[in-house]
Design a protein around this motif. Structure first.
Motif, short mmCIF file in Angstrom:
data_model
loop_
_atom_site.label_atom_id
_atom_site.label_comp_id
_atom_site.label_asym_id
_atom_site.label_seq_id
_atom_site.Cartn_x
_atom_site.Cartn_y
_atom_site.Cartn_z
N ARG A 220 26.54 93.10 12.16
CA ARG A 220 26.07 92.53 10.97
C ARG A 220 26.31 93.88 10.05
O ARG A 220 26.61 93.55 8.68
CB ARG A 220 24.36 92.56 10.98
CG ARG A 220 23.96 91.32 11.56
CD ARG A 220 22.38 90.85 11.18
NE ARG A 220 21.57 91.75 11.84
CZ ARG A 220 21.09 91.81 13.07
NH1 ARG A 220 21.28 90.67 13.91
NH2 ARG A 220 20.51 92.67 13.57
N ASN A 223 30.13 93.62 9.11
CA ASN A 223 30.31 92.52 8.45
C ASN A 223 29.76 92.67 6.80
O ASN A 223 30.66 92.39 5.99
CB ASN A 223 29.70 91.35 8.82
CG ASN A 223 30.19 90.87 10.07
OD1 ASN A 223 31.40 91.13 10.42
ND2 ASN A 223 29.47 89.97 10.98
N ALA A 224 28.72 93.34 6.76
CA ALA A 224 28.11 93.79 5.39
C ALA A 224 29.09 94.55 4.83
O ALA A 224 29.44 94.69 3.71
CB ALA A 224 26.96 94.44 5.41
N ASN A 228 31.42 94.15 1.25
CA ASN A 228 31.22 95.06 0.36
C ASN A 228 32.66 95.50 -0.22
O ASN A 228 32.80 95.70 -1.45
CB ASN A 228 30.25 96.36 0.48
CG ASN A 228 28.81 95.93 0.47
OD1 ASN A 228 28.28 94.88 -0.02
ND2 ASN A 228 27.99 96.68 1.26
#
Length: 313
Positions: A220, A223-224, A228
């Motif tokens: 996660r 992926n974040a 960004n």
């Protein structure tokens, strides 16, 4: 071997007190179902799990030492490796069934209060129920799930109450003429396994669950971060295109006011940087960088709409 089988293997090897033996035996007999046959009123309990059969046999021996009991193994079909194990109680049938509150006809589904009047006894009864017809997913699976099923509604409701008395959020559904008590929360599944005595497999479950959760958390975060980065890249590209539109109209960025010209050149020279990084490079605040970019966007919009007037810059 499945994870549920590992749990049951541990439970069938567990040594229990005389006080806990009867509630566990009562649940095993209730959940597996018993039949009485012949003039001698023998009791037969069938299962396809030899470890469960041995558990029933040993619990009868422990709880009723004078009872005559044995078990036999038969192939279910010719040329099949699948075997059925039958535990046969030859004596003290009525006494034992009455003592454990087991109705071979399934009419009276209630469990005697004395079998459940302590926490250890209630945990033992739940252990027997899980051994008889319970299952639990490995934490490696995509979802956490533990369940116990029975065809007896009254017994299912009593099991549900027992589990909820231990502050575990179990639920019940009707599935193919069976009543299924289930839990989905991993922390409560761990509590249930600990309660019924599956300590080793519970710790293994926790190890696998934590490793899985850490992997998911790392994914996660990655992926974040990627999202960004893509967001920054898209914004930077849009800003560069805005400045190129202005440059195409006025020819030289020096025609802009000095602060806007400096900002525009810095933006073109650092196309991969964020707006904050451009501000740091020019030693201006983030709000200052945003303000200058907004002014440039207004000029580009005027150019696109045909209302641009160089004399008013």
């Amino acid at each position: 071997m499945s994870f549920a089988a590992d749990v049951k293997k541990e439970l069938t090897g567990r040594i229990v007190s005389d006080e806990a033996a009867k509630p566990e035996l009562a649940a095993l007999l209730q959940m597996n179902g018993v039949t009485t046959l012949g003039l001698k009123q023998e009791v037969r309990v069938q299962t396809d799990n030899p470890a469960i059969a041995r558990r029933i046999f040993s619990l009868i021996r422990q709880s009723y030492p004078k009872a005559e009991v044995d078990y036999n193994v038969k192939q279910q079909f010719a040329l099949s490796e699948h075997k059925v194990v039958t535990v046969v109680l030859h004596s003290a049938v009525e006494e034992i069934l009455d003592d454990l509150g087991v109705d071979p006809f399934g009419i009276d589904q209630s469990v005697p209060d004395w079998l459940l009047n302590t926490e250890d006894k209630r945990a033992a009864f739940l252990r027997g129920a899980f051994l008889a017809s319970g299952s639990v997913n490995s934490p490696d699976k995509s979802n956490y799930h533990l369940e116990i099923s029975t065809g007896q509604e009254g017994l299912a409701e009593q099991l549900l109450d027992l589990i909820q008395d231990f502050l575990m959020p179990a639920k019940m559904i009707n599935r193919s003429k069976h009543y299924v008590i289930y839990m989905k929360r991993s922390d409560k599944i761990v509590e249930f396994m600990k309660l019924i005595g599956a300590t080793a497999t519970m710790l293994h479950f926790e190890d696998l669950r934590l490793a899985k959760d850490m992997r998911n958390s790392a994914n996660r975060m990655m992926n974040a971060d990627m999202a960004n980065l893509q967001k920054v890249a898209d914004a930077a590209n849009s800003q560069v295109q805005t400045i190129l539109t202005i440059q195409g109209e006025i020819g030289d960025l020096d025609e802009l006011p000095a602060k806007l010209a400096d900002f525009a050149r810095a933006r073109l020279e650092h196309p991969d940087s964020s707006l904050t990084e451009i501000g740091d490079y020019l030693e201006i605040s983030k709000s200052g960088a945003n303000h200058r970019m907004r002014k440039l966007k207004e000029l580009a919009k005027q150019i696109e709409e045909g209302t641009f007037d160089a004399d008013q810059m």
